[in-house]
Design an enzyme around this catalytic site. Sequence first.
Site, PDB file in Angstrom:
ATOM      1  CG  ASN A  53     -35.789  47.833  -9.515  1.00  0.00           C
ATOM      2  OD1 ASN A  53     -34.988  47.049 -10.026  1.00  0.00           O
ATOM      3  ND2 ASN A  53     -36.343  47.600  -8.347  1.00  0.00           N
ATOM      4  CD  GLU A  55     -35.709  49.858  -4.434  1.00  0.00           C
ATOM      5  OE1 GLU A  55     -35.048  49.732  -3.381  1.00  0.00           O
ATOM      6  OE2 GLU A  55     -36.673  49.117  -4.735  1.00  0.00           O
ATOM      7  CB  CYS A  64     -40.448  51.342 -12.393  1.00  0.00           C
ATOM      8  SG  CYS A  64     -41.571  51.413 -10.994  1.00  0.00           S
ATOM      9  CD  GLU A  66     -41.868  48.194 -15.438  1.00  0.00           C
ATOM     10  OE1 GLU A  66     -40.989  48.624 -14.656  1.00  0.00           O
ATOM     11  OE2 GLU A  66     -42.834  47.526 -15.061  1.00  0.00           O
ATOM     12  CB  CYS A  97     -46.422  49.952 -11.034  1.00  0.00           C
ATOM     13  SG  CYS A  97     -45.449  51.350 -11.619  1.00  0.00           S
ATOM     14  CB  CYS A 100     -44.492  51.454 -15.436  1.00  0.00           C
ATOM     15  SG  CYS A 100     -43.024  51.809 -14.455  1.00  0.00           S
TER      16      CYS A 100
HETATM   17  N1  THU Z   1     -40.854  48.162  -9.729  1.00  0.00           N
HETATM   18  C1  THU Z   1     -40.481  48.179 -11.058  1.00  0.00           C
HETATM   19  O1  THU Z   1     -39.312  48.374 -11.388  1.00  0.00           O
HETATM   20  N2  THU Z   1     -41.456  47.994 -11.974  1.00  0.00           N
HETATM   21  C2  THU Z   1     -42.786  47.787 -11.684  1.00  0.00           C
HETATM   22  O2  THU Z   1     -43.618  47.733 -12.587  1.00  0.00           O
HETATM   23  C3  THU Z   1     -43.200  47.619 -10.292  1.00  0.00           C
HETATM   24  C4  THU Z   1     -42.196  47.944  -9.256  1.00  0.00           C
HETATM   25  C5  THU Z   1     -39.804  48.395  -8.731  1.00  0.00           C
HETATM   26  C6  THU Z   1     -39.965  49.685  -7.977  1.00  0.00           C
HETATM   27  C7  THU Z   1     -39.234  49.378  -6.689  1.00  0.00           C
HETATM   28  O3  THU Z   1     -37.846  49.627  -6.889  1.00  0.00           O
HETATM   29  C8  THU Z   1     -39.427  47.894  -6.491  1.00  0.00           C
HETATM   30  O4  THU Z   1     -39.840  47.379  -7.745  1.00  0.00           O
HETATM   31  C9  THU Z   1     -40.470  47.541  -5.451  1.00  0.00           C
HETATM   32  O5  THU Z   1     -41.646  48.220  -5.692  1.00  0.00           O
END
Ligand code: THU
Length: 143
Positions: A53, A55, A64, A66, A97, A100
């Site tokens: 991920n 940010e 994310c 994925e 999520c 994704c």
């Molecule tokens: N996140 C992912 O990378 N994948 C997911 O399926 C759920 C959430 C990340 C997004 C964000 O950077 C952090 O987790 C908190 O939500």
Amino acid sequence: MKTIKPISKLTTKEKELVKKALEVKKRAYAPYSNYSVGCALTDEEGKIFTGCNVENASYPAGLCAERTAIVKMISEGGKKIKSIVVAASSEEPVFPCGMCLQVIQEFGADSEVIAVNNPGKLFQRALTRTLFPFAFDPEKLNK
Ligand code: THU
């Protein structure tokens, strides 16, 4: 139904994907949530792609793990996801999520997702179609 199992129950190839997902998770850029996620997937030819991920100070611009891995697969010539491992920072294995799942569906409607917990000792598996049974797919655009 929830079935959480030890990593030792996975095949050698699956364990390799788990290892890569845990490795790339260390590269997560998550200063805002402090929640690192790593992803490793294989395409139909067995090629492996990874992502973490990433940010952003403008929160919705974050990506994310994925989708990072899937974008890498497509941009490097991969076509279809066969299997996708997600290693998140929760004590319980966490599935992707909704956003994704929509992207996994686009490139891997028949794929399987393996969710791995922190610190990488437990997993849970499910087919994408089980996680996202009423997915919006491209066919629906023209009907
Ligand atoms: N996140 C992912 O990378 N994948 C997911 O399926 C759920 C959430 C990340 C997004 C964000 O950077 C952090 O987790 C908190 O939500």
